[in-house]
Design a protein around this motif. Structure first.
Motif, PDB file in Angstrom:
ATOM      1  N   MET A   1       0.855  -1.199   0.000  1.00  0.00           N
ATOM      2  CA  MET A   1       0.000   0.000   0.000  1.00  0.00           C
ATOM      3  C   MET A   1       0.884   1.240   0.000  1.00  0.00           C
ATOM      4  N   LYS A   2       0.619   2.124  -0.926  1.00  0.00           N
ATOM      5  CA  LYS A   2       1.409   3.344  -1.021  1.00  0.00           C
ATOM      6  C   LYS A   2       0.663   4.490  -0.365  1.00  0.00           C
ATOM      7  N   ILE A   3       1.289   5.166   0.531  1.00  0.00           N
ATOM      8  CA  ILE A   3       0.689   6.299   1.233  1.00  0.00           C
ATOM      9  C   ILE A   3       1.269   7.579   0.677  1.00  0.00           C
ATOM     10  N   ILE A   4       0.396   8.467   0.226  1.00  0.00           N
ATOM     11  CA  ILE A   4       0.838   9.745  -0.307  1.00  0.00           C
ATOM     12  C   ILE A   4       0.614  10.805   0.749  1.00  0.00           C
ATOM     13  N   SER A   5       1.623  11.549   1.044  1.00  0.00           N
ATOM     14  CA  SER A   5       1.528  12.579   2.074  1.00  0.00           C
ATOM     15  C   SER A   5       1.588  13.958   1.436  1.00  0.00           C
ATOM     16  N   TYR A   6       0.668  14.832   1.837  1.00  0.00           N
ATOM     17  CA  TYR A   6       0.658  16.205   1.360  1.00  0.00           C
ATOM     18  C   TYR A   6       1.027  17.127   2.514  1.00  0.00           C
ATOM     19  N   PRO A   7       1.668  18.224   2.229  1.00  0.00           N
ATOM     20  CA  PRO A   7       1.928  19.192   3.290  1.00  0.00           C
ATOM     21  C   PRO A   7       0.614  19.650   3.905  1.00  0.00           C
ATOM     22  N   LYS A   8       0.605  19.773   5.217  1.00  0.00           N
ATOM     23  CA  LYS A   8      -0.625  20.115   5.925  1.00  0.00           C
ATOM     24  C   LYS A   8      -1.197  21.435   5.430  1.00  0.00           C
ATOM     25  N   ALA A   9      -0.334  22.414   5.203  1.00  0.00           N
ATOM     26  CA  ALA A   9      -0.822  23.727   4.767  1.00  0.00           C
ATOM     27  C   ALA A   9      -1.495  23.635   3.407  1.00  0.00           C
ATOM     28  N   LEU A  10      -0.927  22.810   2.510  1.00  0.00           N
ATOM     29  CA  LEU A  10      -1.505  22.646   1.184  1.00  0.00           C
ATOM     30  C   LEU A  10      -2.864  21.982   1.265  1.00  0.00           C
ATOM     31  N   TRP A  11      -2.972  20.972   2.144  1.00  0.00           N
ATOM     32  CA  TRP A  11      -4.245  20.253   2.331  1.00  0.00           C
ATOM     33  C   TRP A  11      -5.334  21.200   2.808  1.00  0.00           C
ATOM     34  N   PHE A  12      -5.018  22.023   3.813  1.00  0.00           N
ATOM     35  CA  PHE A  12      -6.001  22.979   4.316  1.00  0.00           C
ATOM     36  C   PHE A  12      -6.356  24.006   3.240  1.00  0.00           C
ATOM     37  N   ALA A  13      -5.365  24.419   2.453  1.00  0.00           N
ATOM     38  CA  ALA A  13      -5.618  25.419   1.414  1.00  0.00           C
ATOM     39  C   ALA A  13      -6.566  24.872   0.361  1.00  0.00           C
ATOM     40  N   ALA A  14      -6.389  23.594   0.011  1.00  0.00           N
ATOM     41  CA  ALA A  14      -7.266  22.981  -0.988  1.00  0.00           C
ATOM     42  C   ALA A  14      -8.707  22.932  -0.490  1.00  0.00           C
ATOM     43  N   LEU A  15      -8.875  22.550   0.759  1.00  0.00           N
ATOM     44  CA  LEU A  15     -10.222  22.494   1.323  1.00  0.00           C
ATOM     45  C   LEU A  15     -10.828  23.889   1.431  1.00  0.00           C
ATOM     46  N   LEU A  16      -9.983  24.866   1.782  1.00  0.00           N
ATOM     47  CA  LEU A  16     -10.470  26.241   1.909  1.00  0.00           C
ATOM     48  C   LEU A  16     -10.933  26.769   0.566  1.00  0.00           C
ATOM     49  N   ILE A  17     -10.159  26.492  -0.482  1.00  0.00           N
ATOM     50  CA  ILE A  17     -10.549  26.930  -1.820  1.00  0.00           C
ATOM     51  C   ILE A  17     -11.860  26.273  -2.217  1.00  0.00           C
ATOM     52  N   SER A  18     -11.972  24.940  -1.951  1.00  0.00           N
ATOM     53  CA  SER A  18     -13.207  24.215  -2.269  1.00  0.00           C
ATOM     54  C   SER A  18     -14.394  24.833  -1.561  1.00  0.00           C
ATOM     55  N   SER A  19     -14.213  25.172  -0.284  1.00  0.00           N
ATOM     56  CA  SER A  19     -15.300  25.758   0.495  1.00  0.00           C
ATOM     57  C   SER A  19     -15.691  27.122  -0.053  1.00  0.00           C
ATOM     58  N   GLU A 236     -31.592  31.894  19.565  1.00  0.00           N
ATOM     59  CA  GLU A 236     -30.319  31.189  19.652  1.00  0.00           C
ATOM     60  C   GLU A 236     -30.157  30.306  18.423  1.00  0.00           C
ATOM     61  N   VAL A 237     -28.958  30.245  17.906  1.00  0.00           N
ATOM     62  CA  VAL A 237     -28.698  29.396  16.751  1.00  0.00           C
ATOM     63  C   VAL A 237     -27.379  28.658  16.954  1.00  0.00           C
ATOM     64  N   THR A 238     -27.380  27.375  16.612  1.00  0.00           N
ATOM     65  CA  THR A 238     -26.165  26.561  16.683  1.00  0.00           C
ATOM     66  C   THR A 238     -25.698  26.297  15.261  1.00  0.00           C
ATOM     67  N   ILE A 239     -24.464  26.718  14.987  1.00  0.00           N
ATOM     68  CA  ILE A 239     -23.889  26.600  13.649  1.00  0.00           C
ATOM     69  C   ILE A 239     -22.768  25.574  13.678  1.00  0.00           C
ATOM     70  N   GLU A 240     -22.733  24.749  12.639  1.00  0.00           N
ATOM     71  CA  GLU A 240     -21.702  23.723  12.517  1.00  0.00           C
ATOM     72  C   GLU A 240     -20.840  24.019  11.305  1.00  0.00           C
ATOM     73  N   ASN A 241     -19.564  23.697  11.406  1.00  0.00           N
ATOM     74  CA  ASN A 241     -18.631  23.897  10.297  1.00  0.00           C
ATOM     75  C   ASN A 241     -18.055  22.545   9.896  1.00  0.00           C
ATOM     76  N   LYS A 242     -18.573  21.969   8.803  1.00  0.00           N
ATOM     77  CA  LYS A 242     -18.036  20.717   8.289  1.00  0.00           C
ATOM     78  C   LYS A 242     -17.068  20.958   7.138  1.00  0.00           C
ATOM     79  N   ASN A 274     -14.663  26.008  14.522  1.00  0.00           N
ATOM     80  CA  ASN A 274     -13.579  25.240  13.917  1.00  0.00           C
ATOM     81  C   ASN A 274     -14.128  24.016  13.184  1.00  0.00           C
ATOM     82  N   PHE A 275     -13.259  23.340  12.474  1.00  0.00           N
ATOM     83  CA  PHE A 275     -13.606  22.183  11.658  1.00  0.00           C
ATOM     84  C   PHE A 275     -14.330  21.128  12.489  1.00  0.00           C
ATOM     85  N   TYR A 276     -15.545  20.762  12.031  1.00  0.00           N
ATOM     86  CA  TYR A 276     -16.409  19.759  12.684  1.00  0.00           C
ATOM     87  C   TYR A 276     -16.759  20.138  14.117  1.00  0.00           C
ATOM     88  N   LYS A 277     -16.767  21.434  14.384  1.00  0.00           N
ATOM     89  CA  LYS A 277     -17.201  21.935  15.686  1.00  0.00           C
ATOM     90  C   LYS A 277     -18.469  22.767  15.492  1.00  0.00           C
TER      91      LYS A 277
END
Length: 948
Positions: A1-19, A236-242, A274-277
């Motif tokens: 099994m090959k595991i591909i690792s991405y820099p954490k900052a790049l991973w967050f940036a990709a998700l942020l752009i998607s969002s 009152e409102v409860t907001i979730e960030n997925k 925060n994420f999933y909070k």
């Protein structure tokens, strides 16, 4: 099994752009009703072969992600299953059996019937590619019971209770731009209550799509404080960030009135969770001169909650609410908007004639309107959380509600159910009290009950401090729960000394949470134990129980009592006390299970309602009883009533407050007439006439038109004589036919001993293809006529197949059994490919695929025979692309459909009921009714344009 690792900052940036891209392209939320087009079949409680081989795979759905098998697998072929729409209750569709559950109305379903205790539901949906990046969830309002859900073969979870709503996030499992499969296995073998509960997906199902940044389900809480004709509304409102958006958000709260006019708005700057909070946010809005919610003027507002991200709305959540004040006072009873209001309540289970527990939304409104017409202003949900549409009806029609959880306890199961109930329902202005228990005899009078009640009560208050908590108690009112519960709930005067308890706990408000339990059969005036019929006169049913009149005289005359809830508003399936088989419904209702009024309705209408009332019982059709003395009662709120028989006065009597009047009358055919007086003036006249024989059928719809795709209409069926008078003693069988844009979904008549069908469905059976054999062939061409193959060359199909060295083609032969062959039956073969191209023969005759489905064959009855039939399939082989591919070896299913007989129902004491639902075609509906020696009747229900 090959595991591909991405820099954490790049991973967050990709998700942020998607969002961020999502926020620009998709705003708000979509809620799509998924009631249409489900496939259903019975499984089996313990026989895995009859349960389609479910949970028999080497890797189970609990061992490996995505390994749902049998009907839980996305690839499962359900084409031969029955197609239906939700809500659906399979229990009501079954016949009756003396061996079945007393509490569930002797319907042949449940744990004693393993072949009818498991139901499978499957539905395919398409989700757009453009929805990638949104949160996709499937929402169930309620499934009875013990449901397991899969999405594209992925196990999502289990909900044991049949009364809780639940939702599953399926975002990660979606096939975007393609087909997706929802599978639900329902296990209704266990009962949660001692009353009819149905079986299956009996409430609505939805698909929801939201932004990753969104308001959670049941995520708003609206309260108000009224002072000087101004309401301060806290939202009152409860907001979730997925997603991975981090930064500023804006929360805009807007209140609009019933017409959509903006009343006030507030905006709050905040930081996203925060994420999933989740994050809890609060806004305060002011409403000047608010229109208060009241039982007579149920004014409603809507709160629009907009979540903005970088100036754009990414989610909008709507909350309906009302502005009002409530208070239970130990001296003055219940107070609504500063005014004392006596609770005139009924208890009710949620089922109805013909449809069982699967009520169309319109039936919720129909039933609440019936209770309101009786003068009732309060409804106790007995003994479980109701469907959301019931509470919506109570909000809109002005009916107060006691909302009740199912079980008492202090663990996650019990408190979790309480939390779900309150968070789901706390914005409904109709709800005035939370009930956390009902008749828990094992703990009511001891320290265990005290501890549990204290915990549940405080827990409920932590979620909603605006409403009090009650428990309904029936094993004595001395100690235990009775001494600590906030609002005392007395169940039945005969179970203890209510006044003594009140004198000991004078600071504790109280109400009669159950009273009555009287027995009555609509239209019956002489008890006949042999026929299981109870007289409809209001009598004390048992030594420790009181009549309806006795109960209301007690609670209605004590100002410190908030009011009384009668057991029950409607008859319900199950608990056929004081009888058993063949009685299948209760006798307790003020109305039968169709909603036809028993005579007690008019007693309550006299003293609960605001309009003048005059009602005579019994009817005056008593052939063969001439010269015999009859009890004649009059229910009225007039000052005086004078009774006449054939224009001869039988005397004028003064009405006792909260009472009724009685006469002894020798039966003579003709006219019994009552005249009511107020302040000495004649204000009302009521008659009971002896009728001629029934000659005509009459149909009456509860409303003239249908205006929604799934709208429903309740149609009353009765017979009249030549003068148009209703004949109250007729039990003729009426047959129904329907045309146009609707379908009949249930019939009933209110007879507690009726074992007639509630639903008329096509009967569906399946025949397995067995003894499958094969021969290898050298030709690739498929034959147009069936050749004679050497008998000696047949061998077990697919045994030791070498998929790397397959023949050019194969012929397969199997058999299926038919109990009978009828030209009225439809026999279909749902072929599952065991080859790439195929030719199918039945008893030597070639059959062709149907135009609608290239893998479906409908057999002409002339080629079939009773007993064993031979099916032969000649096909070129499937190719195994990978060594681990599982090749299909099941040629398919033979389905036999026997067409249902015509819808029909006997009248019971002059009445029956038909429930018709629109089919979405927006066409008028025409119902025809006919009966032997009766003039037929046709009723047209108009279709109006669906509301947008």
């Amino acid at each position: 099994m090959k595991i591909i690792s991405y820099p954490k900052a790049l991973w967050f940036a990709a998700l942020l752009i998607s969002s961020c891209l999502f926020a620009q392209n998709k705003t708000g939320r979509d809620l799509v009703l998924l009631d249409k087009g489900w496939h259903f079949s019975f499984g089996h409680l313990y026989d895995t072969n009859k349960d389609f081989g479910h949970a028999t795979g080497y890797f189970s759905y609990l061992a490996k992600t995505g390994y749902g098998d049998g009907p839980a697998a996305a690839s499962f072929d359900d084409r031969a299953w029955r197609q239906l729409d939700l809500p659906h209750d399979w229990a009501v569709e079954q016949g009756f059996s003396e061996k079945a559950s007393f509490s569930h109305g002797f319907k042949a379903a449940g744990k004693g019937f393993p072949e009818k205790s498991i139901g499978w539901y499957r539905k395919k949906i398409t989700i757009d590619k453009e929805d990638l990046g949104r949160v996709i969830s499937i929402k169930f309002d309620g499934v009875f019971r013990n449901s397991k859900v899969w999405f594209n073969g992925h196990f999502l979870g289990t909900e044991e209770s049949g009364y809780n709503g639940f939702e599953y996030d399926v975002t990660a499992y979606v096939n975007y731009g393609g087909e997706n499969t929802i599978a639900v296995r329902v296990d209704a073998s266990m009962e949660e209550g001692w009353f009819y509960e149905g079986a299956g997906i009996y409430r609505h199902v939805y698909q929801q799509k939201t932004n990753p940044l969104h308001v959670i389900e049941n995520g708003t809480y609206v309260t108000s404080v009224i002072e000087n004709n101004t309401a301060q509304v806290t939202a009152e409102v409860t907001i979730e960030n997925k997603g991975n958006y981090k930064g500023a958000i804006e929360i805009v709260q807007t209140i609009v009135d019933a017409s959509g006019k903006t009343i006030t708005t507030a905006s709050e700057k905040a930081t996203a969770p925060n994420f999933y909070k989740t994050g809890l946010y609060q806004s305060v809005l002011q409403v000047n001169n608010p229109l208060l919610w009241d039982v007579d003027a149920p004014n409603l507002y809507r709160l629009l909650t907009d979540i903005k991200q970088e100036g754009k709305v990414v989610d909008r959540y709507e909350t309906t609410f009302g502005i009002r004040t409530i208070k239970f006072d130990a001296e003055r009873g219940f107070i609504l908007n500063g005014k004392i209001l006596k609770l005139k309540g009924t208890n009710n289970h949620q089922d109805h004639a013909g449809v069982g527990a699967a009520l169309p939304d319109e039936l919720q409104y129909f039933r609440i309107k019936k209770l309101k017409e009786m003068g009732s202003n309060a409804y106790r949900c007995s003994h479980n959380p109701p469907t959301p549409e019931l509470l919506e009806a109570c909000d809109k029609l002005g009916m107060l509600v006691i909302d009740e959880t199912r079980l008492m306890g202090i663990n996650k199961l019990h408190l979790g159910n309480v939390q779900y109930l309150i968070e789901r329902d706390r914005n409904h202005p109709s709800i005035i009290c939370w009930s956390v228990g009902n008749e828990e005899w094992n703990i009511e009078g001891n320290i265990t009950g005290e501890r549990i009640t204290n915990t549940m009560q405080d827990f409920a208050k932590s979620i909603d401090p605006t409403r009090p908590v009650t428990v309904a108690i029936s094993s004595g009112f001395r100690s235990g729960i009775s001494s600590v519960v906030e609002i005392m709930g007395y169940n039945y005067l005969g179970n203890g000394d209510v006044d003594a308890h009140r004198n000991e706990f004078k600071q504790q408000p109280g109400m009669g949470t159950e009273e009555g339990s009287t027995f009555a059969t609509r239209g019956i005036y002489f008890t006949d134990d042999a026929k299981h019929y109870q007289s409809a006169y209001d009598k004390k049913p048992r030594p420790s129980f009181y009549s309806i009149e006795e109960g209301w005289k007690f609670y209605g005359t004590r100002p410190y009592m908030a009011g009384m809830f009668i057991w029950t508003g409607f008859d319900y399936r199950g608990e056929p006390t004081p009888y058993g088989w063949p009685s299948v419904t209760s006798y307790f209702g003020m109305m039968d299970n169709c909603g036809f009024a028993k005579d007690n309705v008019y007693y309550l209408k006299s003293w609960w309602g605001k309009e003048p009332v005059l009602h005579i019982l019994p009817h005056w059709n008593w052939e063969g009883m001439e010269g015999k003395e009859m009890d004649v009662w009059v229910y009225s709120n007039c000052d005086e009533v004078e009774l006449f028989l054939n224009k001869k006065s039988l005397g004028k009597k003064k009405m006792e407050t909260l009472g009724h009047l009685e006469w002894k009358v020798v039966y003579t055919p003709g006219t019994l007439e009552a005249i009511g007086y107020k302040d000495g003036k004649k204000i009302l006249t009521e008659v009971q006439k002896t009728t001629a024989k029934a000659e005509k059928i009459q149909l009456t719809a509860h409303k003239p038109s249908l205006d929604k795709d799934n709208d429903a209409v309740v149609i009353t069926v009765e017979t009249t004589d030549k003068k148009g008078l209703h004949v109250p003693t007729v039990n003729d069988e009426i047959t129904f036919a329907i045309k146009g844009g609707g379908k009949i979904i249930g019939v009933g008549n209110g007879d507690p001993t009726s074992l007639e069908k509630d639903v008329f469905l096509d009967e569906m059976a399946f025949a397995a293809i067995t003894n499958l054999e094969e021969q290898a062939l050298t030709a690739t061409a498929l034959p147009s006529a069936l050749p004679a193959y050497p008998e000696a060359d047949w061998q077990e199909a697919f045994k030791n197949r070498d998929y790397k060295k397959q023949a050019a083609s194969y012929v397969y032969r199997g058999v299926f059994d038919l109990e009978k062959v009828s030209p009225n039956d439809v026999v279909s073969f749902f072929y599952q490919k065991i080859g790439t191209t195929s030719a199918v023969f039945v008893n030597g005759t070639k059959v062709t695929a149907s135009a609608e489905d290239a893998q479906k064959y409908v057999f002409d009855s002339v080629i079939l025979k009773p007993g064993k039939n031979t099916i032969t399939i000649v096909t070129t082989p499937l190719v195994r692309l990978r060594d681990w591919d599982a090749m299909n070896t099941n040629p398919g299913t033979i389905q036999i459909v026997t067409k249902a007989e015509a819808w029909k129902r006997k009248l019971f004491n002059g009445y029956a009921q038909v429930i018709v639902q629109a089919d979405g075609s927006n066409s008028d509906i025409v119902l025809e009714a006919s009966g032997k020696d009766l003039k037929a009747c046709t009723l047209t229900v108009k279709a109006t344009a669906p509301k947008k």
